[in-house]
Design a protein around this motif. Sequence first.
Motif, PDB file in Angstrom:
ATOM      1  N   PHE A   1      28.157  67.696  55.780  1.00  0.00           N
ATOM      2  CA  PHE A   1      27.789  66.322  56.142  1.00  0.00           C
ATOM      3  C   PHE A   1      28.556  65.869  57.382  1.00  0.00           C
ATOM      4  O   PHE A   1      27.965  65.272  58.292  1.00  0.00           O
ATOM      5  N   LEU A   2      29.855  66.125  57.447  1.00  0.00           N
ATOM      6  CA  LEU A   2      30.656  65.721  58.602  1.00  0.00           C
ATOM      7  C   LEU A   2      30.207  66.433  59.880  1.00  0.00           C
ATOM      8  O   LEU A   2      30.169  65.827  60.956  1.00  0.00           O
ATOM      9  N   ILE A   3      29.855  67.692  59.773  1.00  0.00           N
ATOM     10  CA  ILE A   3      29.387  68.439  60.947  1.00  0.00           C
ATOM     11  C   ILE A   3      28.058  67.876  61.435  1.00  0.00           C
ATOM     12  O   ILE A   3      27.873  67.639  62.631  1.00  0.00           O
ATOM     13  N   VAL A   4      27.128  67.647  60.518  1.00  0.00           N
ATOM     14  CA  VAL A   4      25.823  67.087  60.887  1.00  0.00           C
ATOM     15  C   VAL A   4      26.003  65.692  61.484  1.00  0.00           C
ATOM     16  O   VAL A   4      25.403  65.354  62.510  1.00  0.00           O
ATOM     17  N   PHE A   5      26.843  64.877  60.858  1.00  0.00           N
ATOM     18  CA  PHE A   5      27.106  63.534  61.375  1.00  0.00           C
ATOM     19  C   PHE A   5      27.695  63.592  62.779  1.00  0.00           C
ATOM     20  O   PHE A   5      27.318  62.814  63.655  1.00  0.00           O
TER      21      PHE A   5
ATOM     22  N   VAL B   1      24.886  64.470  65.285  1.00  0.00           N
ATOM     23  CA  VAL B   1      24.006  63.312  65.491  1.00  0.00           C
ATOM     24  C   VAL B   1      24.712  62.246  66.339  1.00  0.00           C
ATOM     25  O   VAL B   1      24.121  61.679  67.262  1.00  0.00           O
ATOM     26  N   ALA B   2      25.977  61.993  66.066  1.00  0.00           N
ATOM     27  CA  ALA B   2      26.733  61.001  66.839  1.00  0.00           C
ATOM     28  C   ALA B   2      26.875  61.431  68.298  1.00  0.00           C
ATOM     29  O   ALA B   2      26.747  60.605  69.213  1.00  0.00           O
ATOM     30  N   ALA B   3      27.117  62.703  68.550  1.00  0.00           N
ATOM     31  CA  ALA B   3      27.232  63.198  69.925  1.00  0.00           C
ATOM     32  C   ALA B   3      25.900  63.075  70.662  1.00  0.00           C
ATOM     33  O   ALA B   3      25.855  62.676  71.834  1.00  0.00           O
ATOM     34  N   PHE B   4      24.794  63.413  69.986  1.00  0.00           N
ATOM     35  CA  PHE B   4      23.471  63.279  70.595  1.00  0.00           C
ATOM     36  C   PHE B   4      23.183  61.814  70.929  1.00  0.00           C
ATOM     37  O   PHE B   4      22.708  61.495  72.011  1.00  0.00           O
ATOM     38  N   TRP B   5      23.451  60.912  69.986  1.00  0.00           N
ATOM     39  CA  TRP B   5      23.197  59.488  70.200  1.00  0.00           C
ATOM     40  C   TRP B   5      24.039  58.955  71.362  1.00  0.00           C
ATOM     41  O   TRP B   5      23.548  58.203  72.205  1.00  0.00           O
ATOM     42  N   SER B   6      25.287  59.342  71.427  1.00  0.00           N
ATOM     43  CA  SER B   6      26.169  58.885  72.499  1.00  0.00           C
ATOM     44  C   SER B   6      25.669  59.374  73.864  1.00  0.00           C
ATOM     45  O   SER B   6      25.636  58.610  74.834  1.00  0.00           O
ATOM     46  N   ALA B   7      25.269  60.634  73.945  1.00  0.00           N
ATOM     47  CA  ALA B   7      24.749  61.182  75.203  1.00  0.00           C
ATOM     48  C   ALA B   7      23.443  60.495  75.588  1.00  0.00           C
ATOM     49  O   ALA B   7      23.197  60.219  76.771  1.00  0.00           O
ATOM     50  N   HIS B   8      22.610  60.207  74.600  1.00  0.00           N
ATOM     51  CA  HIS B   8      21.345  59.523  74.857  1.00  0.00           C
ATOM     52  C   HIS B   8      21.593  58.131  75.428  1.00  0.00           C
ATOM     53  O   HIS B   8      20.960  57.721  76.400  1.00  0.00           O
ATOM     54  N   ARG B   9      22.507  57.383  74.841  1.00  0.00           N
ATOM     55  CA  ARG B   9      22.817  56.032  75.319  1.00  0.00           C
ATOM     56  C   ARG B   9      23.430  56.079  76.721  1.00  0.00           C
ATOM     57  O   ARG B   9      23.124  55.247  77.568  1.00  0.00           O
TER      58      ARG B   9
END
Length: 112
Positions: free
Chosen positions: A7-11, A14-22
Motif C-alpha cells: 500500500f505504501l509503495i502504491v501510494f 500515485v503521489a509522485a505521478f500526481w505531483s509531476a502532473h500538477r
Amino acid sequence: MASALVFLIVFGIVAAFWSAHRAAAEAALRIGRNACAAADVQWLDQSVQLAGMRLRRHPSGWIGIERSYHFDYSRAGDDRHRGRIVMLGSELREFVGPGRGDAEPLAFPRAG
C-alpha cells in the motif's frame, strides 16, 4: 505487514505521478499566460486544458510522460484562437500560439 508495504509503495507512486502532473500543468499555465501577455493578446478562460498524455523518451534516454495542453486566446476580442503547449516532464517541448507558430481561429457552427 506485507500488504501495508505494498500500500505504501502504491501510494508513493500515485503521489509522485500526481505531483509531476500538477507541476507540468502549472508550468504550462505560466507559459500560456506569459506568451499571451508578451504578444499583447487576451488569454481566454484563464486556464489550460489537458489534451493528451503519452510516454516519450527524453533526450537523455529515460522514458517520461509527455503532456499536451490547449489554451484559447483572442487577438481582437471577437475571435478565438487555440494554442498548444507540449511538456515533457516539466520541460517545454513545443509551443504554438500567439507570437510563435500559426494558430488558426476556431470555427464554431452557427445556431439556426
